[in-house]
Structures are given as C-alpha cells and as structure tokens.
Motif scaffolding. Structure first.
Motif, PDB file in Angstrom:
ATOM      1  N   ILE A  26       0.858  -1.135   0.015  1.00 59.93           N
ATOM      2  CA  ILE A  26      -0.030   0.023  -0.012  1.00 59.93           C
ATOM      3  C   ILE A  26       0.795   1.157   0.037  1.00 59.93           C
ATOM      4  O   ILE A  26       1.967   1.262   0.647  1.00 59.93           O
ATOM      5  CB  ILE A  26      -1.069   0.161   1.130  1.00 59.93           C
ATOM      6  N   THR A  27       0.503   2.177  -0.873  1.00 61.96           N
ATOM      7  CA  THR A  27       1.361   3.548  -0.715  1.00 61.96           C
ATOM      8  C   THR A  27       1.316   4.316   0.349  1.00 61.96           C
ATOM      9  O   THR A  27       0.354   4.311   0.941  1.00 61.96           O
ATOM     10  CB  THR A  27       1.155   4.298  -2.137  1.00 61.96           C
ATOM     11  N   GLY A  28       2.252   5.030   0.562  1.00 64.50           N
ATOM     12  CA  GLY A  28       2.341   6.078   1.529  1.00 64.50           C
ATOM     13  C   GLY A  28       0.910   7.093   1.340  1.00 64.50           C
ATOM     14  O   GLY A  28       0.437   7.443   2.411  1.00 64.50           O
ATOM     15  N   MET A  29       0.765   7.681   0.391  1.00 66.00           N
ATOM     16  CA  MET A  29      -0.428   8.396  -0.006  1.00 66.00           C
ATOM     17  C   MET A  29      -1.505   7.621   0.397  1.00 66.00           C
ATOM     18  O   MET A  29      -2.536   8.474   0.753  1.00 66.00           O
ATOM     19  CB  MET A  29      -0.063   8.866  -1.425  1.00 66.00           C
ATOM     20  N   GLU A  30      -1.749   6.509  -0.147  1.00 62.55           N
ATOM     21  CA  GLU A  30      -2.825   5.834   0.457  1.00 62.55           C
ATOM     22  C   GLU A  30      -3.148   5.926   1.768  1.00 62.55           C
ATOM     23  O   GLU A  30      -4.305   6.035   2.219  1.00 62.55           O
ATOM     24  CB  GLU A  30      -2.836   4.385  -0.080  1.00 62.55           C
ATOM     25  N   LEU A  31      -2.082   5.338   2.353  1.00 58.83           N
ATOM     26  CA  LEU A  31      -2.088   5.285   3.958  1.00 58.83           C
ATOM     27  C   LEU A  31      -2.621   6.837   4.534  1.00 58.83           C
ATOM     28  O   LEU A  31      -3.208   6.730   5.226  1.00 58.83           O
ATOM     29  CB  LEU A  31      -0.819   4.896   4.607  1.00 58.83           C
ATOM     30  N   ALA A  32      -1.898   7.848   4.158  1.00 59.24           N
ATOM     31  CA  ALA A  32      -2.088   9.357   4.352  1.00 59.24           C
ATOM     32  C   ALA A  32      -3.476   9.450   4.380  1.00 59.24           C
ATOM     33  O   ALA A  32      -4.383  10.012   5.198  1.00 59.24           O
ATOM     34  CB  ALA A  32      -1.300  10.248   3.745  1.00 59.24           C
ATOM     35  N   LYS A  33      -4.342   9.069   3.145  1.00 61.61           N
ATOM     36  CA  LYS A  33      -5.714   9.435   2.816  1.00 61.61           C
ATOM     37  C   LYS A  33      -6.442   8.585   3.668  1.00 61.61           C
ATOM     38  O   LYS A  33      -7.435   9.358   4.271  1.00 61.61           O
ATOM     39  CB  LYS A  33      -5.841   9.048   1.300  1.00 61.61           C
ATOM     40  N   MET A  34      -5.875   7.410   3.975  1.00 61.34           N
ATOM     41  CA  MET A  34      -6.804   6.543   5.040  1.00 61.34           C
ATOM     42  C   MET A  34      -6.872   7.155   6.378  1.00 61.34           C
ATOM     43  O   MET A  34      -8.064   7.029   7.136  1.00 61.34           O
ATOM     44  CB  MET A  34      -6.569   5.279   4.743  1.00 61.34           C
ATOM     45  N   LEU A  35      -6.057   7.743   6.777  1.00 62.89           N
ATOM     46  CA  LEU A  35      -5.470   8.168   8.149  1.00 62.89           C
ATOM     47  C   LEU A  35      -5.758   9.561   8.176  1.00 62.89           C
ATOM     48  O   LEU A  35      -5.387  10.369   8.942  1.00 62.89           O
ATOM     49  CB  LEU A  35      -4.189   7.989   8.464  1.00 62.89           C
ATOM     50  N   ASN A  36      -6.565  10.261   7.233  1.00 63.02           N
ATOM     51  CA  ASN A  36      -6.530  11.779   7.165  1.00 63.02           C
ATOM     52  C   ASN A  36      -5.699  12.669   7.208  1.00 63.02           C
ATOM     53  O   ASN A  36      -5.792  13.801   8.063  1.00 63.02           O
ATOM     54  CB  ASN A  36      -7.834  11.958   8.025  1.00 63.02           C
ATOM     55  N   GLN A  37      -4.218  12.598   6.803  1.00 69.09           N
ATOM     56  CA  GLN A  37      -3.159  13.188   6.775  1.00 69.09           C
ATOM     57  C   GLN A  37      -3.180  13.925   5.523  1.00 69.09           C
ATOM     58  O   GLN A  37      -3.489  13.326   4.449  1.00 69.09           O
ATOM     59  CB  GLN A  37      -2.082  12.224   7.258  1.00 69.09           C
ATOM     60  N   ARG A  38      -2.414  15.195   5.521  1.00 68.94           N
ATOM     61  CA  ARG A  38      -2.287  15.714   4.431  1.00 68.94           C
ATOM     62  C   ARG A  38      -1.129  15.376   3.332  1.00 68.94           C
ATOM     63  O   ARG A  38      -1.504  15.284   2.120  1.00 68.94           O
ATOM     64  CB  ARG A  38      -1.758  17.377   4.779  1.00 68.94           C
ATOM     65  N   ASP A  39      -0.283  14.707   3.952  1.00 65.52           N
ATOM     66  CA  ASP A  39       0.828  14.084   3.109  1.00 65.52           C
ATOM     67  C   ASP A  39       1.353  12.532   3.727  1.00 65.52           C
ATOM     68  O   ASP A  39       1.129  12.430   4.908  1.00 65.52           O
ATOM     69  CB  ASP A  39       1.938  14.707   2.772  1.00 65.52           C
ATOM     70  N   ASP A  40       2.426  12.008   3.290  1.00 65.83           N
ATOM     71  CA  ASP A  40       2.783  10.724   3.875  1.00 65.83           C
ATOM     72  C   ASP A  40       3.991  10.945   4.633  1.00 65.83           C
ATOM     73  O   ASP A  40       4.921  10.171   5.258  1.00 65.83           O
ATOM     74  CB  ASP A  40       3.180   9.661   2.782  1.00 65.83           C
ATOM     75  N   ARG A  41       4.241  12.192   5.008  1.00 65.80           N
ATOM     76  CA  ARG A  41       5.774  12.648   5.932  1.00 65.80           C
ATOM     77  C   ARG A  41       5.582  11.913   7.229  1.00 65.80           C
ATOM     78  O   ARG A  41       6.227  11.240   7.799  1.00 65.80           O
ATOM     79  CB  ARG A  41       6.012  14.171   5.980  1.00 65.80           C
ATOM     80  N   GLY A  42       4.467  12.303   7.875  1.00 69.76           N
ATOM     81  CA  GLY A  42       4.106  11.719   9.010  1.00 69.76           C
ATOM     82  C   GLY A  42       3.954  10.250   9.257  1.00 69.76           C
ATOM     83  O   GLY A  42       4.448   9.601  10.171  1.00 69.76           O
ATOM     84  N   ILE A  43       3.614   9.806   8.054  1.00 73.25           N
ATOM     85  CA  ILE A  43       3.229   8.153   8.238  1.00 73.25           C
ATOM     86  C   ILE A  43       4.591   7.602   7.973  1.00 73.25           C
ATOM     87  O   ILE A  43       4.789   6.556   8.758  1.00 73.25           O
ATOM     88  CB  ILE A  43       2.451   7.992   6.728  1.00 73.25           C
ATOM     89  N   ARG A  44       5.728   8.336   7.203  1.00 79.20           N
ATOM     90  CA  ARG A  44       7.020   7.499   7.327  1.00 79.20           C
ATOM     91  C   ARG A  44       7.698   7.411   8.683  1.00 79.20           C
ATOM     92  O   ARG A  44       8.167   6.394   9.114  1.00 79.20           O
ATOM     93  CB  ARG A  44       7.851   8.241   6.274  1.00 79.20           C
ATOM     94  N   GLN A  45       7.297   8.497   9.420  1.00 78.77           N
ATOM     95  CA  GLN A  45       8.014   8.565  10.973  1.00 78.77           C
ATOM     96  C   GLN A  45       7.056   7.556  11.683  1.00 78.77           C
ATOM     97  O   GLN A  45       7.918   6.569  12.536  1.00 78.77           O
ATOM     98  CB  GLN A  45       7.646   9.938  11.468  1.00 78.77           C
ATOM     99  N   VAL A  46       5.865   7.363  11.680  1.00 74.68           N
ATOM    100  CA  VAL A  46       5.107   6.381  12.492  1.00 74.68           C
ATOM    101  C   VAL A  46       5.716   4.945  11.998  1.00 74.68           C
ATOM    102  O   VAL A  46       5.735   4.200  12.830  1.00 74.68           O
ATOM    103  CB  VAL A  46       3.680   6.547  12.241  1.00 74.68           C
ATOM    104  N   ILE A  47       5.781   4.927  10.740  1.00 77.41           N
ATOM    105  CA  ILE A  47       6.227   3.514  10.315  1.00 77.41           C
ATOM    106  C   ILE A  47       7.841   3.148  10.882  1.00 77.41           C
ATOM    107  O   ILE A  47       7.833   2.190  11.319  1.00 77.41           O
ATOM    108  CB  ILE A  47       6.321   3.318   8.751  1.00 77.41           C
ATOM    109  N   ARG A  48       8.512   4.294  10.732  1.00 77.30           N
ATOM    110  CA  ARG A  48       9.982   3.907  11.603  1.00 77.30           C
ATOM    111  C   ARG A  48       9.731   3.808  12.922  1.00 77.30           C
ATOM    112  O   ARG A  48      10.419   2.682  13.580  1.00 77.30           O
ATOM    113  CB  ARG A  48      10.801   5.131  11.351  1.00 77.30           C
ATOM    114  N   GLU A  49       8.907   4.376  13.791  1.00 77.39           N
ATOM    115  CA  GLU A  49       8.540   3.803  15.134  1.00 77.39           C
ATOM    116  C   GLU A  49       7.891   2.412  15.266  1.00 77.39           C
ATOM    117  O   GLU A  49       8.232   1.817  16.163  1.00 77.39           O
ATOM    118  CB  GLU A  49       7.552   5.009  15.727  1.00 77.39           C
ATOM    119  N   LEU A  50       7.240   1.903  14.284  1.00 83.72           N
ATOM    120  CA  LEU A  50       6.348   0.654  14.141  1.00 83.72           C
ATOM    121  C   LEU A  50       7.719  -0.313  14.168  1.00 83.72           C
ATOM    122  O   LEU A  50       7.595  -1.317  14.755  1.00 83.72           O
ATOM    123  CB  LEU A  50       5.365   0.431  13.458  1.00 83.72           C
TER     124      LEU A  50
END
Length: 111
Positions: A26-50
């Motif tokens: 699943i793409t970062g942008m798809e994840l961002a959209k599903m999580l109501n985020q503007r872009d995937d920058r924060g998603i990448r950080q949370v993925i690093r934490e996971l």
C-alpha cells in the motif's frame, strides 16, 4: 486519553496487518488518505516507530507491506544497505564538489 499520534499508530498497524507480503503493498499516499493526513511525511515517521517496536514493515517501489518471510525481510534489509552506500558516495562526491567550487569563510582575528 490517547494522543492523535497514538491513534494514528494503532490504525496504521491495523492497516498494515492487512497488507502482508511484497505482493500486497500500500502506498504512503494511500495510507495518508486513509488516516486523514495531508501527506505521507508523518506516516513515514510512524512507520519507523513501528519498525523500532518490532513490526517488520518493509517497502518496495509499490509501497509498504509487512514482511512475511525471512527472504522478504532479508531483501528489504539488503536494499537499505545499498541505499546507505549510495548516500555515502553522494555525500563524498558533494563534499568534493563543494571543496572545488566554494571557499571556506575565513574567521577574523581577535584583537
């Protein structure tokens, strides 16, 4: 009360658990959209934490996925090693270029 970031992390984990294996990214942008985020920058950080917490999140050109075999995990780890080498070479070449084209600022003398 849970923080927004904790909620995003929990939901991101749930989503990624439905994207197991390299064949199901699943793409970062798809994840961002599903999580109501503007872009995937924060998603990448949370993925690093996971990943730091022990979730084997890998990526390929098509997106993120949970590694489901040692072979997938090894392939992803090897790709990270390749990127580290490329980054080190780019850093070296940049420093050489900067040394050739830029002069260091000389510090004035103290009286």
């Amino acid at each position: 009360m849970l923080s927004i970031k904790t909620n995003i992390k929990t939901e991101l984990r749930r989503i990624l658990e439905r994207h197991e294996g390299r064949h199901n990214p699943i793409t970062g942008m798809e994840l961002a959209k599903m999580l109501n985020q503007r872009d995937d920058r924060g998603i990448r950080q949370v993925i690093r934490e996971l990943i730091a917490e022990g979730l084997p999140v890998a990526s390929c050109g098509a997106g993120y996925f949970l590694a489901t075999s040692y072979a997938e995990a090894r392939e992803y780890a090897d790709s990270l090693k390749g990127r580290l080498i490329e980054d080190a070479l780019r850093r070296r070449d940049f420093r050489r270029a900067a040394d050739c084209h830029l002069r260091p600022v000389e510090q004035g003398r103290l009286c």
